[in-house]
Design a protein around this motif. Structure first.
Motif, PDB file in Angstrom:
ATOM      1  N   LEU A   1       0.594  -1.201   0.048  1.00  0.00           N
ATOM      2  CA  LEU A   1       0.048   0.131   0.114  1.00  0.00           C
ATOM      3  C   LEU A   1       0.882   1.328   0.094  1.00  0.00           C
ATOM      4  O   LEU A   1       0.702   2.154  -0.652  1.00  0.00           O
ATOM      5  N   GLY A   2       2.150   1.257   0.684  1.00  0.00           N
ATOM      6  CA  GLY A   2       2.848   2.206   0.673  1.00  0.00           C
ATOM      7  C   GLY A   2       3.543   2.579  -0.678  1.00  0.00           C
ATOM      8  O   GLY A   2       3.638   3.694  -1.107  1.00  0.00           O
ATOM      9  N   LYS A   3       3.877   1.653  -1.234  1.00  0.00           N
ATOM     10  CA  LYS A   3       4.313   1.758  -2.486  1.00  0.00           C
ATOM     11  C   LYS A   3       3.203   2.274  -3.688  1.00  0.00           C
ATOM     12  O   LYS A   3       3.757   3.171  -4.519  1.00  0.00           O
ATOM     13  N   VAL A   4       2.304   1.703  -3.576  1.00  0.00           N
ATOM     14  CA  VAL A   4       0.979   2.303  -4.309  1.00  0.00           C
ATOM     15  C   VAL A   4       0.787   3.709  -4.294  1.00  0.00           C
ATOM     16  O   VAL A   4       0.756   4.436  -5.024  1.00  0.00           O
ATOM     17  N   TYR A   5       0.637   3.993  -2.838  1.00  0.00           N
ATOM     18  CA  TYR A   5       0.520   5.462  -2.553  1.00  0.00           C
ATOM     19  C   TYR A   5       1.778   6.376  -3.110  1.00  0.00           C
ATOM     20  O   TYR A   5       1.407   7.463  -3.460  1.00  0.00           O
ATOM     21  N   TYR A   6       2.921   6.119  -2.830  1.00  0.00           N
ATOM     22  CA  TYR A   6       4.179   6.502  -3.077  1.00  0.00           C
ATOM     23  C   TYR A   6       4.090   6.800  -4.881  1.00  0.00           C
ATOM     24  O   TYR A   6       4.222   8.082  -5.157  1.00  0.00           O
ATOM     25  N   ALA A   7       3.524   5.710  -5.480  1.00  0.00           N
ATOM     26  CA  ALA A   7       3.460   6.134  -7.136  1.00  0.00           C
ATOM     27  C   ALA A   7       2.420   6.918  -7.487  1.00  0.00           C
ATOM     28  O   ALA A   7       2.652   8.004  -8.197  1.00  0.00           O
ATOM     29  N   LEU A   8       1.290   7.072  -6.597  1.00  0.00           N
ATOM     30  CA  LEU A   8       0.128   8.036  -6.888  1.00  0.00           C
ATOM     31  C   LEU A   8       0.701   9.535  -6.547  1.00  0.00           C
ATOM     32  O   LEU A   8       0.527  10.396  -7.413  1.00  0.00           O
ATOM     33  N   ILE A   9       1.284   9.499  -5.356  1.00  0.00           N
ATOM     34  CA  ILE A   9       1.652  10.973  -5.160  1.00  0.00           C
ATOM     35  C   ILE A   9       2.831  11.531  -5.807  1.00  0.00           C
ATOM     36  O   ILE A   9       3.109  12.888  -6.057  1.00  0.00           O
ATOM     37  N   LYS A  10       3.622  10.583  -6.315  1.00  0.00           N
ATOM     38  CA  LYS A  10       4.754  10.998  -7.303  1.00  0.00           C
ATOM     39  C   LYS A  10       4.181  11.493  -8.463  1.00  0.00           C
ATOM     40  O   LYS A  10       4.888  12.689  -8.840  1.00  0.00           O
ATOM     41  N   LEU A  11       3.134  10.953  -9.057  1.00  0.00           N
ATOM     42  CA  LEU A  11       2.609  11.708 -10.482  1.00  0.00           C
ATOM     43  C   LEU A  11       2.101  13.074 -10.174  1.00  0.00           C
ATOM     44  O   LEU A  11       2.216  13.931 -10.725  1.00  0.00           O
ATOM     45  N   ARG A  12       1.317  13.188  -8.885  1.00  0.00           N
ATOM     46  CA  ARG A  12       0.804  14.327  -8.622  1.00  0.00           C
ATOM     47  C   ARG A  12       1.988  15.461  -8.488  1.00  0.00           C
ATOM     48  O   ARG A  12       1.718  16.555  -8.793  1.00  0.00           O
ATOM     49  N   HIS A  13       2.817  14.869  -7.751  1.00  0.00           N
ATOM     50  CA  HIS A  13       4.029  15.950  -7.367  1.00  0.00           C
ATOM     51  C   HIS A  13       4.832  16.337  -8.667  1.00  0.00           C
ATOM     52  O   HIS A  13       5.304  17.490  -8.715  1.00  0.00           O
TER      53      HIS A  13
END
Length: 193
Positions: free
Chosen positions: A59-71
């Protein structure tokens, strides 16, 4: 480098102090009406660092990927190319505009950085600069190569730094950069300790 939730919060507090952002109860309303995009960028950067370094679960890795796109979208809007785990606590980005930093560079705490700055490798080498604590980087500065910049150093506008400067409390300037004079870094970085 952020290695725990407590450290993540400490980095955010140091960055907030560096950017001179208050702790008022109506802070959320101010951000809603007139958002501070630099603060938003820095919060996102620290969140990315936390999730990259501390959350190894799926879950942490998936959330990391999502916030990286937004960032990444915000970084493109502001002109910043700043990877995770480069800057220590107390980062202060002064303005919007082009800032390019190599992912192998390391910068200590309380760095104040301005626009049109490049910190990178040189001549095909993979080695990037290592910059100490309480360093002021003026607009247009280029720092490159396998070099070290010591603590409490100010780098003047449009300077090209390609050699090591270890002496503390100095101003360096020019292309190529050289020592100009002694400087009181607290005048340039008020939150420096």
């Amino acid at each position: 480098m952020i290695s725990s939730k407590a450290e993540y919060k400490a980095y955010l507090l140091a960055d907030k102090k560096a950017l001179n952002i208050g702790n008022g109860k109506l802070m959320w309303a101010k951000q809603l009406i007139a958002p501070d995009y630099i603060w938003k960028f820095q919060k996102g950067l620290r969140k990315l660092e936390y999730y990259k370094n501390c959350r190894k679960d799926i879950l942490g890795k998936v959330y990391y990927a999502l916030i990286k796109l937004r960032h990444r979208k915000l970084a493109l809007k502001l002109g910043f190319s700043i990877p995770e785990n480069v800057f220590g606590p107390g980062l202060s980005i002064a303005h919007y505009g082009t800032i390019v930093v190599n992912s192998r560079a390391r910068v200590g705490k309380n760095c104040r950085i301005h626009v049109c700055t490049n910190i990178g490798a040189s001549g095909g080498s993979l080695e990037a600069p290592i910059i100490g604590d309480n360093v002021y980087i003026a607009p247009g500065v280029k720092i490159f190569g396998n070099i070290q910049i010591g603590n409490n150093i100010a780098i003047a506008a449009n300077s090209s730094v390609g050699k090591t400067f270890i002496e503390e409390n100095i101003l360096i300037a020019g292309s190529p950069a050289k020592r100009i004079k002694e400087v009181e870094i607290k005048k340039l970085i008020p939150h420096a300790n």
